[in-house]
Design a protein around this motif. Sequence first.
Motif, PDB file in Angstrom:
ATOM      1  N   LEU A 171       0.858  -1.184   0.000  1.00  0.00           N
ATOM      2  CA  LEU A 171       0.000   0.000   0.000  1.00  0.00           C
ATOM      3  C   LEU A 171       0.891   1.229   0.000  1.00  0.00           C
ATOM      4  O   LEU A 171       1.790   1.343   0.838  1.00  0.00           O
ATOM      5  CB  LEU A 171      -0.865   0.053   1.256  1.00  0.00           C
ATOM      6  CG  LEU A 171      -2.027  -0.901   1.372  1.00  0.00           C
ATOM      7  CD1 LEU A 171      -2.668  -0.763   2.753  1.00  0.00           C
ATOM      8  CD2 LEU A 171      -3.055  -0.636   0.297  1.00  0.00           C
ATOM      9  N   ILE A 172       0.655   2.110  -0.946  1.00  0.00           N
ATOM     10  CA  ILE A 172       1.315   3.406  -0.964  1.00  0.00           C
ATOM     11  C   ILE A 172       0.228   4.421  -0.650  1.00  0.00           C
ATOM     12  O   ILE A 172      -0.667   4.662  -1.461  1.00  0.00           O
ATOM     13  CB  ILE A 172       1.952   3.698  -2.338  1.00  0.00           C
ATOM     14  CG1 ILE A 172       2.915   2.584  -2.734  1.00  0.00           C
ATOM     15  CG2 ILE A 172       2.650   5.057  -2.314  1.00  0.00           C
ATOM     16  CD1 ILE A 172       3.370   2.634  -4.186  1.00  0.00           C
ATOM     17  N   VAL A 210      -3.076   4.689  -2.778  1.00  0.00           N
ATOM     18  CA  VAL A 210      -4.271   5.255  -2.166  1.00  0.00           C
ATOM     19  C   VAL A 210      -4.035   6.753  -1.997  1.00  0.00           C
ATOM     20  O   VAL A 210      -3.129   7.166  -1.278  1.00  0.00           O
ATOM     21  CB  VAL A 210      -4.567   4.605  -0.788  1.00  0.00           C
ATOM     22  CG1 VAL A 210      -5.821   5.214  -0.169  1.00  0.00           C
ATOM     23  CG2 VAL A 210      -4.692   3.093  -0.921  1.00  0.00           C
ATOM     24  N   VAL A 211      -4.822   7.554  -2.691  1.00  0.00           N
ATOM     25  CA  VAL A 211      -4.711   9.008  -2.603  1.00  0.00           C
ATOM     26  C   VAL A 211      -5.869   9.499  -1.751  1.00  0.00           C
ATOM     27  O   VAL A 211      -7.028   9.379  -2.133  1.00  0.00           O
ATOM     28  CB  VAL A 211      -4.749   9.675  -3.999  1.00  0.00           C
ATOM     29  CG1 VAL A 211      -4.576  11.176  -3.873  1.00  0.00           C
ATOM     30  CG2 VAL A 211      -3.684   9.073  -4.914  1.00  0.00           C
ATOM     31  N   CYS A 212      -5.521  10.022  -0.570  1.00  0.00           N
ATOM     32  CA  CYS A 212      -6.589  10.402   0.350  1.00  0.00           C
ATOM     33  C   CYS A 212      -6.189  11.610   1.183  1.00  0.00           C
ATOM     34  O   CYS A 212      -5.623  12.558   0.647  1.00  0.00           O
ATOM     35  CB  CYS A 212      -7.006   9.207   1.201  1.00  0.00           C
ATOM     36  SG  CYS A 212      -5.684   8.431   2.147  1.00  0.00           S
ATOM     37  N   HIS A 213      -6.467  11.586   2.465  1.00  0.00           N
ATOM     38  CA  HIS A 213      -6.324  12.740   3.354  1.00  0.00           C
ATOM     39  C   HIS A 213      -5.507  12.333   4.573  1.00  0.00           C
ATOM     40  O   HIS A 213      -5.446  11.151   4.931  1.00  0.00           O
ATOM     41  CB  HIS A 213      -7.715  13.243   3.744  1.00  0.00           C
ATOM     42  CG  HIS A 213      -8.595  13.426   2.547  1.00  0.00           C
ATOM     43  ND1 HIS A 213      -8.615  14.594   1.831  1.00  0.00           N
ATOM     44  CD2 HIS A 213      -9.428  12.564   1.907  1.00  0.00           C
ATOM     45  CE1 HIS A 213      -9.445  14.459   0.797  1.00  0.00           C
ATOM     46  NE2 HIS A 213      -9.944  13.228   0.827  1.00  0.00           N
ATOM     47  N   GLY A 214      -4.896  13.307   5.223  1.00  0.00           N
ATOM     48  CA  GLY A 214      -3.981  13.038   6.325  1.00  0.00           C
ATOM     49  C   GLY A 214      -4.565  12.168   7.428  1.00  0.00           C
ATOM     50  O   GLY A 214      -3.925  11.221   7.887  1.00  0.00           O
ATOM     51  N   GLY A 215      -5.776  12.489   7.862  1.00  0.00           N
ATOM     52  CA  GLY A 215      -6.401  11.723   8.942  1.00  0.00           C
ATOM     53  C   GLY A 215      -6.675  10.281   8.559  1.00  0.00           C
ATOM     54  O   GLY A 215      -6.500   9.362   9.366  1.00  0.00           O
ATOM     55  N   CYS A 274       2.630  13.764   1.248  1.00  0.00           N
ATOM     56  CA  CYS A 274       3.536  12.822   1.923  1.00  0.00           C
ATOM     57  C   CYS A 274       3.261  11.404   1.439  1.00  0.00           C
ATOM     58  O   CYS A 274       2.170  11.084   0.977  1.00  0.00           O
ATOM     59  CB  CYS A 274       3.398  12.911   3.433  1.00  0.00           C
ATOM     60  SG  CYS A 274       1.849  12.279   4.060  1.00  0.00           S
ATOM     61  N   VAL A 275       4.287  10.576   1.557  1.00  0.00           N
ATOM     62  CA  VAL A 275       4.212   9.180   1.133  1.00  0.00           C
ATOM     63  C   VAL A 275       4.384   8.284   2.358  1.00  0.00           C
ATOM     64  O   VAL A 275       5.294   8.484   3.162  1.00  0.00           O
ATOM     65  CB  VAL A 275       5.315   8.864   0.098  1.00  0.00           C
ATOM     66  CG1 VAL A 275       5.303   7.388  -0.285  1.00  0.00           C
ATOM     67  CG2 VAL A 275       5.166   9.739  -1.145  1.00  0.00           C
ATOM     68  N   ASN A 276       3.488   7.303   2.461  1.00  0.00           N
ATOM     69  CA  ASN A 276       3.546   6.267   3.485  1.00  0.00           C
ATOM     70  C   ASN A 276       3.507   4.935   2.747  1.00  0.00           C
ATOM     71  O   ASN A 276       2.728   4.777   1.802  1.00  0.00           O
ATOM     72  CB  ASN A 276       2.327   6.344   4.406  1.00  0.00           C
ATOM     73  CG  ASN A 276       2.122   7.723   4.992  1.00  0.00           C
ATOM     74  OD1 ASN A 276       2.775   8.095   5.942  1.00  0.00           O
ATOM     75  ND2 ASN A 276       1.211   8.510   4.407  1.00  0.00           N
ATOM     76  N   ILE A 277       4.324   3.986   3.172  1.00  0.00           N
ATOM     77  CA  ILE A 277       4.335   2.683   2.503  1.00  0.00           C
ATOM     78  C   ILE A 277       4.161   1.577   3.539  1.00  0.00           C
ATOM     79  O   ILE A 277       4.838   1.557   4.568  1.00  0.00           O
ATOM     80  CB  ILE A 277       5.642   2.470   1.707  1.00  0.00           C
ATOM     81  CG1 ILE A 277       5.766   3.556   0.618  1.00  0.00           C
ATOM     82  CG2 ILE A 277       5.669   1.069   1.082  1.00  0.00           C
ATOM     83  CD1 ILE A 277       7.052   3.505  -0.164  1.00  0.00           C
ATOM     84  N   LYS A 317       6.770   0.494   6.237  1.00  0.00           N
ATOM     85  CA  LYS A 317       8.112   0.718   5.710  1.00  0.00           C
ATOM     86  C   LYS A 317       8.506   2.199   5.707  1.00  0.00           C
ATOM     87  O   LYS A 317       9.690   2.518   5.764  1.00  0.00           O
ATOM     88  CB  LYS A 317       8.220   0.177   4.275  1.00  0.00           C
ATOM     89  CG  LYS A 317       7.771  -1.265   4.102  1.00  0.00           C
ATOM     90  CD  LYS A 317       8.725  -2.213   4.728  1.00  0.00           C
ATOM     91  CE  LYS A 317       9.655  -2.729   3.685  1.00  0.00           C
ATOM     92  NZ  LYS A 317      10.633  -3.675   4.181  1.00  0.00           N
ATOM     93  N   LEU A 318       7.507   3.091   5.607  1.00  0.00           N
ATOM     94  CA  LEU A 318       7.794   4.520   5.480  1.00  0.00           C
ATOM     95  C   LEU A 318       6.589   5.308   5.972  1.00  0.00           C
ATOM     96  O   LEU A 318       5.452   4.948   5.670  1.00  0.00           O
ATOM     97  CB  LEU A 318       8.063   4.847   4.006  1.00  0.00           C
ATOM     98  CG  LEU A 318       8.505   6.248   3.632  1.00  0.00           C
ATOM     99  CD1 LEU A 318       9.903   6.533   4.194  1.00  0.00           C
ATOM    100  CD2 LEU A 318       8.519   6.407   2.116  1.00  0.00           C
ATOM    101  N   ILE A 319       6.849   6.388   6.706  1.00  0.00           N
ATOM    102  CA  ILE A 319       5.772   7.255   7.193  1.00  0.00           C
ATOM    103  C   ILE A 319       6.126   8.712   6.914  1.00  0.00           C
ATOM    104  O   ILE A 319       7.197   9.185   7.310  1.00  0.00           O
ATOM    105  CB  ILE A 319       5.508   7.070   8.697  1.00  0.00           C
ATOM    106  CG1 ILE A 319       5.033   5.657   9.013  1.00  0.00           C
ATOM    107  CG2 ILE A 319       4.450   8.078   9.185  1.00  0.00           C
ATOM    108  CD1 ILE A 319       4.768   5.390  10.481  1.00  0.00           C
TER     109      ILE A 319
END
Length: 174
Positions: A3-4, A115-120, A151-154, A165-167
Amino acid sequence: MNLILVRHGESEANFRGISQSAKDEWSDTILTKKGIEQAGKLAERLRFEKIDYIYCSDLKRAKQTANKINKFHNLNIIFDKQIRDVSKHETLEDIIGRAKSFLRDVEKKDGNILVVCHGGICLTLLAITTGSREKGGKLVNKYKDSQKNTCVNIVEKVHGKYKIKLIGCVKHLT
């Protein structure tokens, strides 16, 4: 499955410092010029990533961001209300419930899912992947300020277990 999770670019409301969940319904503002530039930089960062599916909030700022990214991937974007921004009328249980429901839906897919969404919602999804309410709460408290625009989270799922893996990475903006 990977999941990205990415947050949309700067919106008009972000620029003005206005909460987009402060009204009765979800505020549906568009990206600023800076937000469009951020989305372009994010798209460049993700240009050579293998992406099999793109899920996106149905709100304009997320759609604009997803469309920028999709110029390099040419996929059918799946718009999903479950990953909309948080509304002031929702309880924490409501937010967690729709995030869990979304996660159950995408877990049926195999491959790399953007997944392109919102911070919360990014934070909520990350918290759920920890597998525990306590660990999820600690993650949210630790990283609540990490969800900057684009920002990217993985998160990787292997043998039924999630591994973050990444926040909150925004190296593409520098």
